[in-house]
Motif scaffolding. Structure first.
Motif, PDB file in Angstrom:
ATOM      1  N   LEU A  15       0.818  -1.215   0.000  1.00 46.83           N
ATOM      2  CA  LEU A  15       0.000   0.000   0.000  1.00 46.83           C
ATOM      3  C   LEU A  15       0.854   1.269   0.000  1.00 46.83           C
ATOM      4  O   LEU A  15       0.315   2.381   0.070  1.00 46.83           O
ATOM      5  CB  LEU A  15      -0.932   0.004   1.203  1.00 46.83           C
ATOM      6  CG  LEU A  15      -1.897  -1.189   1.274  1.00 46.83           C
ATOM      7  CD1 LEU A  15      -2.697  -1.140   2.564  1.00 46.83           C
ATOM      8  CD2 LEU A  15      -2.824  -1.220   0.064  1.00 46.83           C
ATOM      9  N   ASP A  32       2.692   4.485  -0.989  1.00 45.60           N
ATOM     10  CA  ASP A  32       2.277   5.491  -1.967  1.00 45.60           C
ATOM     11  C   ASP A  32       3.383   5.766  -2.977  1.00 45.60           C
ATOM     12  O   ASP A  32       4.518   6.074  -2.611  1.00 45.60           O
ATOM     13  CB  ASP A  32       1.905   6.782  -1.248  1.00 45.60           C
ATOM     14  CG  ASP A  32       1.428   7.851  -2.216  1.00 45.60           C
ATOM     15  OD1 ASP A  32       2.276   8.578  -2.762  1.00 45.60           O
ATOM     16  OD2 ASP A  32       0.212   7.940  -2.450  1.00 45.60           O
ATOM     17  N   PRO A  37      -1.224   3.334  -4.746  1.00 49.62           N
ATOM     18  CA  PRO A  37      -0.578   2.256  -3.997  1.00 49.62           C
ATOM     19  C   PRO A  37       0.302   1.399  -4.906  1.00 49.62           C
ATOM     20  O   PRO A  37      -0.016   1.172  -6.074  1.00 49.62           O
ATOM     21  CB  PRO A  37      -1.757   1.442  -3.455  1.00 49.62           C
ATOM     22  CG  PRO A  37      -2.923   2.371  -3.485  1.00 49.62           C
ATOM     23  CD  PRO A  37      -2.699   3.272  -4.656  1.00 49.62           C
ATOM     24  N   ALA A  52      -7.973  -1.521  -2.155  1.00 48.99           N
ATOM     25  CA  ALA A  52      -7.180  -0.635  -3.009  1.00 48.99           C
ATOM     26  C   ALA A  52      -7.240  -1.080  -4.463  1.00 48.99           C
ATOM     27  O   ALA A  52      -7.345  -0.252  -5.383  1.00 48.99           O
ATOM     28  CB  ALA A  52      -5.732  -0.596  -2.525  1.00 48.99           C
ATOM     29  N   GLU A 105     -10.819  -0.370  -5.819  1.00 53.22           N
ATOM     30  CA  GLU A 105     -11.028   1.061  -6.024  1.00 53.22           C
ATOM     31  C   GLU A 105     -10.355   1.548  -7.307  1.00 53.22           C
ATOM     32  O   GLU A 105     -10.800   2.527  -7.919  1.00 53.22           O
ATOM     33  CB  GLU A 105     -10.491   1.845  -4.825  1.00 53.22           C
ATOM     34  CG  GLU A 105     -11.356   1.726  -3.577  1.00 53.22           C
ATOM     35  CD  GLU A 105     -10.704   2.339  -2.358  1.00 53.22           C
ATOM     36  OE1 GLU A 105      -9.655   3.021  -2.523  1.00 53.22           O
ATOM     37  OE2 GLU A 105     -11.225   2.135  -1.242  1.00 53.22           O
TER      38      GLU A 105
END
Length: 245
Positions: free
Chosen positions: A21, A23, A28, A57, A60
């Motif tokens: 995850l 950044d 991600p 994640a 999405e």
């Protein structure tokens, strides 16, 4: 062949907490890997995980995620479970296992891993790149591939080791942990107990060799950056930095 691409991912890294995850320019890391796999255009892509936050994640971002058990000893076991859930009828006969910490992998490298599986005797395929940095020749974290050249950038695997091998003049090959599995070979592999050399070298692929399974490897020009530390993450951010128009 009718391939599917599966990306195993879980929150187990101690050197880089919450690694999947992490950044990278607002996205991600696991989503970057998903995008590279989709760009390879080899077949449908899904992330296999035991972590709801990773699945969220991926979804999405418009990707597909499948939840798997928390106690799998390896990524191979995880993708085997995911494959059974996604494709219980066995439509996909080849599985590409792309590691979830390779956000900058070249999609062409994913595609080229399919080539050896056109030969029916090959159980699984992988990738290698020539070692060009002197310090990597003796580094135990750099896994060395030992094999017989077959021509056209293709090699048949004889061994994998953390030692410096083979001895003598000639290139040394860095093994890249991306695998193309014939589905039947993956099922056989996960049913086998860990082998003697696998446990000694801490290299899962030796289980397949010790069981008599043929592994062929394709050469690529560059070893993709595997993100394991904060320093690796900064390198990945630099590689994937948006280019100014």
């Amino acid at each position: 062949m009718n391939p599917i691409v599966l990306i195993p991912s879980r929150l187990t890294s101690t050197r880089l907490p919450n690694k999947p995850l992490a950044d990278i320019h607002g996205v991600p890391m696991i989503v970057h890997v998903l995008r590279r796999a989709l760009e390879a255009d080899c077949g449908p892509v899904a992330v296999a995980t035991d972590t709801p936050a990773i699945a969220d994640a991926v979804r999405e971002a418009g990707g597909q995620a499948v939840m798997t058990a928390t106690d799998h000893p390896s990524g191979s076991d995880r993708i085997q479970e995911a494959l059974g859930k996604l494709d219980p009828d066995g439509r996909y006969d080849v599985v590409l296992n792309v590691q979830g910490d390779l956000p900058s992998i070249d999609p062409r490298a994913i595609r080229v891993a399919l080539a050896p599986l056109e030969t029916s005797e090959v159980a699984l395929s992988t990738l290698i790149a020539e070692i060009r940095r002197e310090e990597e020749r003796t580094a135990s974290q750099v896994v060395k591939f030992v094999g017989t050249p077959l021509g056209g950038g293709r090699h048949r695997a004889l061994y994998f080791t953390r030692a410096t091998a083979p001895w003598g003049e000639g290139p040394l090959w860095h093994h890249i942990g991306l695998y193309g599995w014939r589905r039947s070979a993956l099922s056989r592999f996960v049913a086998l107990p860990p082998s003697v050399l696998e446990q000694r070298e801490k290299l899962e692929q030796l289980r397949a060799l010790e069981a008599g399974m043929r592994i062929d490897a394709m050469e690529v020009d560059v070893v993709p950056l595997g993100v394991d530390t904060a320093e690796d993450l900064e390198r990945a951010r630099a590689i994937l930095a948006p280019r100014e128009s």
